[in-house]
Design a protein around this motif. Structure first.
Motif, PDB file in Angstrom:
ATOM      1  N   THR A   1       0.815  -1.208   0.000  1.00  0.00           N
ATOM      2  CA  THR A   1       0.000   0.000   0.000  1.00  0.00           C
ATOM      3  C   THR A   1       0.848   1.256   0.000  1.00  0.00           C
ATOM      4  O   THR A   1       0.466   2.269  -0.586  1.00  0.00           O
ATOM      5  CB  THR A   1      -0.928  -0.016   1.219  1.00  0.00           C
ATOM      6  OG1 THR A   1      -1.524  -1.298   1.294  1.00  0.00           O
ATOM      7  CG2 THR A   1      -2.004   1.022   1.100  1.00  0.00           C
TER       8      THR A   1
ATOM      9  N   ASN B   1       2.421   6.370  -5.487  1.00  0.00           N
ATOM     10  CA  ASN B   1       1.936   6.600  -6.851  1.00  0.00           C
ATOM     11  C   ASN B   1       0.732   7.531  -6.875  1.00  0.00           C
ATOM     12  O   ASN B   1       0.593   8.349  -7.784  1.00  0.00           O
ATOM     13  CB  ASN B   1       1.551   5.264  -7.501  1.00  0.00           C
ATOM     14  CG  ASN B   1       2.764   4.430  -7.821  1.00  0.00           C
ATOM     15  OD1 ASN B   1       3.863   4.957  -7.974  1.00  0.00           O
ATOM     16  ND2 ASN B   1       2.593   3.132  -7.902  1.00  0.00           N
ATOM     17  N   LEU B   2      -0.129   7.387  -5.871  1.00  0.00           N
ATOM     18  CA  LEU B   2      -1.310   8.248  -5.833  1.00  0.00           C
ATOM     19  C   LEU B   2      -0.904   9.701  -5.653  1.00  0.00           C
ATOM     20  O   LEU B   2      -1.468  10.607  -6.270  1.00  0.00           O
ATOM     21  CB  LEU B   2      -2.247   7.828  -4.697  1.00  0.00           C
ATOM     22  CG  LEU B   2      -2.937   6.476  -4.823  1.00  0.00           C
ATOM     23  CD1 LEU B   2      -3.864   6.249  -3.637  1.00  0.00           C
ATOM     24  CD2 LEU B   2      -3.714   6.377  -6.108  1.00  0.00           C
TER      25      LEU B   2
ATOM     26  N   ARG C   1       3.571   1.813  -1.528  1.00  0.00           N
ATOM     27  CA  ARG C   1       3.966   2.130  -2.902  1.00  0.00           C
ATOM     28  C   ARG C   1       2.804   2.735  -3.667  1.00  0.00           C
ATOM     29  O   ARG C   1       2.964   3.686  -4.417  1.00  0.00           O
ATOM     30  CB  ARG C   1       4.455   0.872  -3.613  1.00  0.00           C
ATOM     31  CG  ARG C   1       4.917   1.143  -5.028  1.00  0.00           C
ATOM     32  CD  ARG C   1       5.185  -0.124  -5.792  1.00  0.00           C
ATOM     33  NE  ARG C   1       4.000  -0.958  -5.845  1.00  0.00           N
ATOM     34  CZ  ARG C   1       3.984  -2.185  -6.374  1.00  0.00           C
ATOM     35  NH1 ARG C   1       5.081  -2.724  -6.833  1.00  0.00           N
ATOM     36  NH2 ARG C   1       2.871  -2.884  -6.390  1.00  0.00           N
ATOM     37  N   MET C   2       1.622   2.149  -3.407  1.00  0.00           N
ATOM     38  CA  MET C   2       0.448   2.682  -4.099  1.00  0.00           C
ATOM     39  C   MET C   2       0.202   4.132  -3.686  1.00  0.00           C
ATOM     40  O   MET C   2      -0.102   4.989  -4.519  1.00  0.00           O
ATOM     41  CB  MET C   2      -0.771   1.837  -3.796  1.00  0.00           C
ATOM     42  CG  MET C   2      -1.964   2.209  -4.641  1.00  0.00           C
ATOM     43  SD  MET C   2      -3.432   1.318  -4.196  1.00  0.00           S
ATOM     44  CE  MET C   2      -3.914   2.132  -2.709  1.00  0.00           C
ATOM     45  N   LEU C   3       0.377   4.387  -2.392  1.00  0.00           N
ATOM     46  CA  LEU C   3       0.163   5.746  -1.906  1.00  0.00           C
ATOM     47  C   LEU C   3       1.160   6.707  -2.555  1.00  0.00           C
ATOM     48  O   LEU C   3       0.811   7.834  -2.928  1.00  0.00           O
ATOM     49  CB  LEU C   3       0.299   5.773  -0.385  1.00  0.00           C
ATOM     50  CG  LEU C   3       0.004   7.089   0.301  1.00  0.00           C
ATOM     51  CD1 LEU C   3      -1.369   7.594  -0.082  1.00  0.00           C
ATOM     52  CD2 LEU C   3       0.085   6.923   1.807  1.00  0.00           C
TER      53      LEU C   3
END
Lengths: 339, 494
Positions: free
Chosen positions: B108, B114-115, B110-112
């Protein structure tokens, strides 16, 4: 199970709808654990392999808890992505932040566009949604978006539940567009056209008369004066809209319609968000019935409001998933309900 | 500073205020609200065209709301033609979910990252990332600041007799962080490991550590020598102490410098603290192994730097405490599942079709001391803390379990006279703060204000000390704006 079958995942947003969809598809929900740590961060673990599968992630955000639902959805999509799913389709019956879809004043965020970008960043390859507040939101995505309509389900409901020959379809949100579109984000011309066309389409299909209410808003979720155009005297007035949030508009519209001699006022709405004092407002209003689809969970609210009724749109969503998976045309669903 | 706007998210307005005060400015006007349906609404009240925008947002009790608010703020600034948008995130949410801890777990963090990028951020300033590798998740520059100089300064100014304290890492994973602090302060350090396995089943403590139970307790009670130079007199009393210490199977990341450090701790050894462990243990530490020569002199080296304890439901127990019955004791693989249940908010129906039997809690390897019902663990302290103040250090206080276990062990078994828990991020989930306050073995809790602690949680707390980070952050903002290097933001003065 062979590879590339449908896997349906869901978070804590709307498990009931997910189970109905899974039932229609004749599959089990994929095992998944979505929970919150004590520090309120969301954690997702998928319980079975999704490698090379066609994954559908269904999540509908709970009113009042939109951001948690959204993060759950993003993390689920991302978890599937890292777990090598072949294709990830986000099924979002009620698209969050859909009303913040334009820069209606200086420095206002276009949050709907941000959500679209976030979904794609998380790794979603396809989006299925329903009755988007503004169709332009489809253009925010660089991946295909299927915007389903609740209209066929509504039509069926009207046919089965009303003596509709004596009814008139009313659009509650037709006014103020040109004069007031800077004061309220939901009041733009395109949006009004959409609402109008939705109501006229239903009126057309049922061969009924049509009326509209010209509305002047004073602020967000506040309603000013209303003017009725059309004849409703001694008929059942059916209000049609895409979204009922605080229900201020519907309640005021019902008052106006009653004042003009409508025998009964009923509202049919796609997304029953029903936040704030909506339930109280409905209970104290002239509306005899508020019919919503189950895109948004409202089981609790139904207990407090006997006038609330539900149209199940799980068949439409399930059919859309099935058709997407098999590469069949989805447009059939724009005019028909699966039986 | 000209052409700069600093905005505050709703998570930590106090921190933004004090940052702005140090920079001689005021936070930019912006209206943060929620619509009645729960969607976040942002309204920026001043022009930001062509300006450097800094948005200060930490985590909060509503982690996801804070994140959405930050993302929408960034997006609004981007849409408002800001020149450069910097997210100042003293605490980076989801930083513990920075790796795949189970099959199909989400990364998560990493996703954050990217977001944030997709929302339009140009630069990120954060403090003490849980794993510095997370900087690689971003395609934009990240400044990972260190709060360590501030912590070191606090220790120098506020801990009486700080030169005689011992820095303790409560898990092997945090050793690197802790050794850094120990290096800066030129202090000794110790290390705690927790083993999930039950000793009387796995025989973990058998063989080599057995011997000291039988050998007469070595009285080393020479006065603790004041010796703080790392690598100085190592092995003066026990020449052989250094080498073997690196052999712990449970502490794979223990590096050679650590071993040297341990050597020193043994030289400063106090009274024969092993009396406690050896006297009471009635076969709990494993049955004497016939192959194991009790008189093996070589083992003495370990004997004086290692302290064991039994941990049942997150607390240190006496050696004669009955083991939990096997029926209550879930098999190894089920433990995390149990742990996950008490973190479920009550609104989640636990019985809907979503539950499965997999590792859900994925507690970081650092945070394994959960209060699992019926599970017994072994906790091991490597290093000497007797009659000293122990500073237990980690990057984050999140859940109380491992801190309480470590504090109890250090104080009750290790004989420390005072225990101070020090961390950069005081996240304090649930009742963490209250439980730590109530723990008699913890004398003080020290965190920075990177994460907001609500007033109602702070009320009536005597042990909590909060260090202000605004100096660090405001200096980072100033230097970023002027294009100056961000090295050594806080001078290392005494």
């Amino acid at each position: 199970m062979t590879a590339n079958s449908i896997k349906l995942l869901t978070g804590n947003g709307h498990p009931d709808l997910a189970m109905r969809v899974a039932d229609r598809l004749g599959i089990e929900l994929t095992k998944i654990i979505v929970l919150q740590y004590s520090n309120q961060e969301t954690s997702v673990t998928i319980g079975e392999s999704v490698r090379d599968e066609d994954v559908f992630v269904l999540q509908s955000t709970v009113p009042g808890n939109v951001n948690d639902g959204l993060m759950e959805l993003l993390i689920m999509i991302n978890a599937c992505k890292t777990a090598s799913a072949r294709r990830i389709t986000a099924v979002i019956p009620n698209f969050p932040y859909a009303r913040q879809d334009k820069k209606d004043k200086s420095r206002a965020p276009i949050s709907a566009k941000l959500i679209a970008n976030m979904l794609q960043t998380a790794g979603c390859n396809h989006v299925i949604t329903m009755d988007l507040h503004a169709s332009q939101i489809q253009g925010f995505f660089n991946v295909p978006v299927d915007n389903l309509y609740a209209e066929p389900s509504m039509l069926r409901y009207i046919r089965e539940n009303f003596n509709y020959k004596n009814a008139v379809i009313v659009s509650p949100d037709a006014g103020g567009a040109k004069r007031y579109n800077l004061t309220h984000p939901t009041n733009t011309l395109s949006r009004v056209q959409l609402t109008l066309s939705r109501a006229t389409a239903i009126a057309d299909r049922l061969d009924l008369n049509f009326a509209l209410i010209h509305k002047e808003r004073s602020g967000p979720n506040e309603v000013g004066r209303m003017v009725l155009v059309g004849d409703v005297a001694d008929r059942i007035a059916i209000l049609v809209d895409d979204m009922a949030d605080t229900c201020g508009t519907l309640v005021k519209a019902a008052q106006t319609l009653k004042k003009h001699g409508a025998r009964e006022v009923v509202a049919i709405v796609t997304h029953g968000i029903l936040s704030g004092n909506a339930i109280e407002a409905i209970n104290n209003s002239q509306l005899t019935k508020v019919v919503v689809t189950n895109t948004v969970p409202h089981a609790e609210k139904k207990k407090k409001c006997p006038r609330l009724e539900t149209i199940d749109i799980a068949p439409t969503i399930a059919e859309a998933c099935r058709r997407t998976h098999n590469g069949e045309s989805v447009s059939f669903l724009f005019s028909h309900t699966p039986t | 500073m000209r052409r700069v706007k600093i905005f505050s998210g709703s998570s930590h307005p106090e921190l933004t205020e004090s940052i702005c005060e140090r920079l001689g400015t005021t936070p930019g006007k912006c209206d943060l609200r929620k619509f009645s349906n729960g969607e976040t609404s942002v309204d920026i009240g001043c022009s930001i065209r062509d300006q450097d925008v800094f948005i200060v947002q930490s985590g909060s009790q509503k982690a996801n709301d804070s994140i959405m608010e930050l993302l929408i703020l960034i997006s609004a600034c981007k849409g408002g033609s800001a020149n450069k948008i910097t997210a100042v995130m003293p605490y980076f949410p989801y930083s513990k979910q920075s790796k795949k801890k189970s099959h199909r777990g989400a990364i998560t963090a990493r996703m954050l990252a990217n977001l944030l990028t997709v929302a339009g951020v140009d630069h990120v300033i954060t403090v003490d990332l849980h794993a510095s590798q997370m900087q690689g998740f971003f395609t934009k520059p990240v400044d990972n600041l260190y709060a360590e100089p501030l912590l070191a300064r606090w220790i120098r100014h506020n801990v009486s007799n700080w030169r005689e304290t011992v820095v303790v890492s409560k898990n092997p994973g945090g050793t690197k962080r802790v050794t850094q602090l120990a290096d800066v302060l030129k202090l000794n350090f110790a290390l705690i490991t927790t083993d999930r396995r039950r000793i009387n089943r796995d025989g973990w403590a058998s063989s080599r550590f057995q011997s000291h139970r039988h050998s007469p307790v070595e009285s080393v009670d020479g006065d603790a020598k004041e010796n703080f130079s790392v690598g100085g007199v190592s092995g003066a009393s026990y020449g052989e102490a250094v080498g073997p210490a690196t052999d712990f199977g449970t502490a794979p990341r223990v590096s050679a410098p650590l071993a040297a450090g341990l050597g020193i701790t043994t030289t400063a050894a106090g009274p024969p603290y092993f009396g406690v462990a050896s006297g009471q243990s009635n076969g709990v530490y494993g049955h004497p192994n016939p192959e194991d020569d009790p008189d093996d002199e070589y083992a003495d080296g370990h004997a004086h730097s290692v302290t064991y304890g039994r941990l049942i439901q997150g607390h240190i127990v006496d050696d004669d405490y009955p083991s939990p019955s096997p029926s209550l004791n879930p098999s190894h693989g089920d433990d995390p599942m149990m742990a996950s249940i008490h973190s479920l908010p009550s609104l989640h129906p636990t019985d809907h079709a979503l539950s499965g039997s997999i590792d859900a809690d994925n507690s970081d390897d650092e945070d394994e001391v959960d209060q699992l019902p019926g599970s017994e663990k072994m906790i091991t302290l490597v290093g000497e803390v007797r009659n000293r103040t122990a500073l237990i250090v980690d990057d984050m206080i999140d859940r109380p379990g491992s801190w309480i276990a470590a504090a109890e062990h250090v104080k009750m078994r290790g004989g420390a006279k005072k225990v101070i828990c020090i961390a950069t991020h005081g996240v304090f989930g649930g009742d963490c703060l209250r439980e730590m306050e109530d723990c008699s073995c913890i004398d003080q809790i020290v965190v920075t204000n990177s994460f907001p602690i609500p007033q109602e949680q702070r009320r009536g707390l005597r042990k909590l000390t909060v260090i202000d980070l605004s100096q660090l952050l405001s200096e980072a903002i100033r230097r970023n704006h002027h294009g100056l290097p961000t090295l050594n933001l806080i001078p290392d003065f005494y």
